[in-house]
Design an enzyme around this catalytic site. Structure first.
Site, PDB file in Angstrom:
ATOM      1  NE  ARG A  17      -2.837  -1.439   3.241  1.00 41.80           N
ATOM      2  CZ  ARG A  17      -3.237  -1.119   4.473  1.00 41.80           C
ATOM      3  NH1 ARG A  17      -3.976  -0.046   4.672  1.00 41.80           N
ATOM      4  NH2 ARG A  17      -2.896  -1.860   5.503  1.00 41.80           N
ATOM      5  CE1 TYR A 400      37.122  23.099  -9.404  1.00 42.45           C
ATOM      6  CE2 TYR A 400      35.341  23.950 -10.762  1.00 42.45           C
ATOM      7  CZ  TYR A 400      36.182  22.913 -10.402  1.00 42.45           C
ATOM      8  OH  TYR A 400      36.078  21.704 -11.035  1.00 42.45           O
TER       9      TYR A 400
END
Ligand code: UD1
Ligand code: CA
Length: 470
Positions: A17, A400
């Site tokens: 269910r 970065y």
């Protein structure tokens, strides 16, 4: 307890269910898998071992559960036993028989009944006393739905559990039902399990039939009756999961309020982990706390904040819509700091005292010393920021280079003008100033003004291009 306790957690069922690809017992409540709640409860009982019976999605279930850390003593021994195929709850416990030592008491729990409490189980184990079959039953005086009914003799002695599908109408009117939790001496339980048959309406080996065998063998059966439905509620559908989540959160909210925490609305509050609060903490609506979060004395959390794995020190104000996630590295917000609205603190953000982080500012893996400020629209990643630094609106650390991350060091009392780009690795010396709009690629000396931008010029009488006709 004078006897060792070995816990069996039944978790082989399908959970149809839930209509989910994920095995039912891995669905989360309060941020933890349903069956993990049960294992953690066993650990708090100081059980000797836990055996989880797996079947449907066994590999996922086994990978998705873990042994809780223990403060002292032996860690809980966690084992898995497969049940293939699934022929009923009695058949499930039969699979564990080879790994259950004879000298212990076996405590049977359900992997999909997450909120059972150690105190209730202690009572059950006391009733068992190392000798008797003890059942946890529920009686709220109302209809017992499709649960198994407890049948008692006129003197109150428990005689059997009859499954709803096998029950007569009269039996179905019984309001006392079996919670699915039992405790029994291993040796006796094994002898009763060996006698089970599947001669019933569902063709299953019912664990509940051990009651009849105990009674037939002259063994006393004891029942502990609870009326706390939350503790025995099972999860079979998304609706039940959501209801139980609210019940769990309400209990967490009540515990915090009992300690003095002021929640604007306990119905709009979620803890998915451990929240530890000092005195006079105030939490506005719709906040979510995940992992381990500590809030110091007098901390105020505005509406709609998500705070995970962080330590927020005394007097801090977190304004609305702020997202703090320390993940494994953690986040620390020092005393008296102001954060948000709409701020984002990521793993490794460590703010000293009286730091200000304003709207649309993101901080990752960076240390900000006392009194540093980044008030508007900025990014600080892999940076070390000194005391009293003022980091201007729109400035970013370019940390970065496309392959590696580099550090930016901004020493004490530096003033970074708006819209600057600090291309790491780079150091701005103490007390220096960066002119607005600069792209800083080389170290800036202490005390100096550094400006890197195009020279200003004007063209007098400049005519803008005009639209051509035709
Ligand atoms: C069971 C009890 C019932 C009780 C109810 C309480 C039996 C026969 N009946 O009924 O008296 O009122 O729990 O919730 O025990 N499971 C397995 N392997 C199997 C079958 C089930 O591991 O072969 C697991 C399920 O995953 C679940 C638990 O056992 O965690 C209970 O199974 P479920 O089918 O829900 O039992 P009920 O029929 O509800
Ligand atoms: Ca059930």
């Amino acid at each position: 307890m004078t006897f060792p306790v070995d816990v069996v957690v039944m978790a082989a069922g399908k959970g149809t269910r839930m209509k989910s690809l994920r095995p039912k017992v891995l669905h989360r409540l309060g941020g933890r898998a349903l069956a993990q709640h049960v294992i953690d409860c066993a650990a708090r009982l100081s059980a000797r071992s836990v055996v989880v019976i797996t079947g449907h999605g066994a590999e996922l279930v086994e990978a998705g559960l873990s042994t809780p850390p223990v403060a002292e003593g032996e860690p809980l021994a966690l084992r898995y036993v497969r049940q293939e195929p699934q022929l009923g709850t009695g058949h499930a416990v039969q699979q564990a028989v080879p790994v259950l030592p004879d000298d212990g008491v076996v405590l049977v729990l359900n992997g999909d009944v997450p909120l059972i409490e150690p105190g209730t189980l202690q009572q059950l184990l006391q009733a068992c006393g190392g000798q008797h079959l003890a059942l946890l039953s529920v009686d709220t005086g109302s209809d017992a739905g499709s649960y198994g009914r407890l049948l008692r003799a006129p003197d109150g002695a428990v005689q059997a559990i009859v499954e709803f599908k096998d029950a007569t109408d009269a039996q179905r009117r019984t309001t006392e039902w079996y919670s699915g939790v039992m405790a029994a001496p291993a040796r006796l339980l094994k002898s009763w399990l060996a006698q089970l048959t599947n001669n019933n309406s569902q063709g299953e080996y019912y664990l509940t039939d051990v009651v009849r065998h105990a009674v037939a063998g002259g063994h006393g059966v004891r029942a502990i009756v609870t009326d706390d439905e939350v503790q025995v509620a099972g999860v079979n559908s998304p609706q039940q999961l959501a209801e139980l989540e609210r019940a769990y959160q309400r209990r967490a909210a009540d515990r915090l309020m009992a300690q003095g925490v002021r929640l604007a609305d306990p119905a709009r509050f979620d803890v998915r982990g451990e929240l530890v609060c000092g005195q006079d903490v105030e939490i506005d609506v719709n906040c979510v706390f995940e992992g381990t979060v500590e809030l110091g004395q007098g901390v105020r959390i505005g509406a709609h904040c998500v705070v995970a794995n962080a330590r927020i020190d005394a007097g801090v104000v977190i304004h609305p819509f702020t997202h703090i996630d320390g993940d494994r590295q953690g986040v620390v917000v020092g005393a008296g700091s102001l954060v948000g609205p709409f701020a984002r603190l990521r793993p490794g953000a460590r703010l000293g005292a009286e730091v200000h982080i304003g709207n649309f500012v993101e901080v990752k893996n960076s240390t900000l010393a006392d009194g540093a400020k980044a008030n508007h629209l900025a990014y600080l990643g892999d940076a070390t920021v000194g005391e009293r630094v003022n980091y201007g609106a729109g400035s970013i650390t370019a940390n970065y280079d496309g392959a590696n991350k580099h550090r930016t060091v901004i020493e004490a009392d530096v003033h970074v003008g708006s819209n600057s780009v600090l291309v790491a690795p780079v150091t701005l010396g103490a007390g220096g100033t960066v002119g607005a709009g600069s792209v800083i690629t080389k170290d800036a000396p202490a005390g100096a003004l550094s400006v890197v931008r195009g020279k200003p010029f004007t063209v007098p009488g400049w005519k803008r291009p005009a639209k051509k006709s035709g």
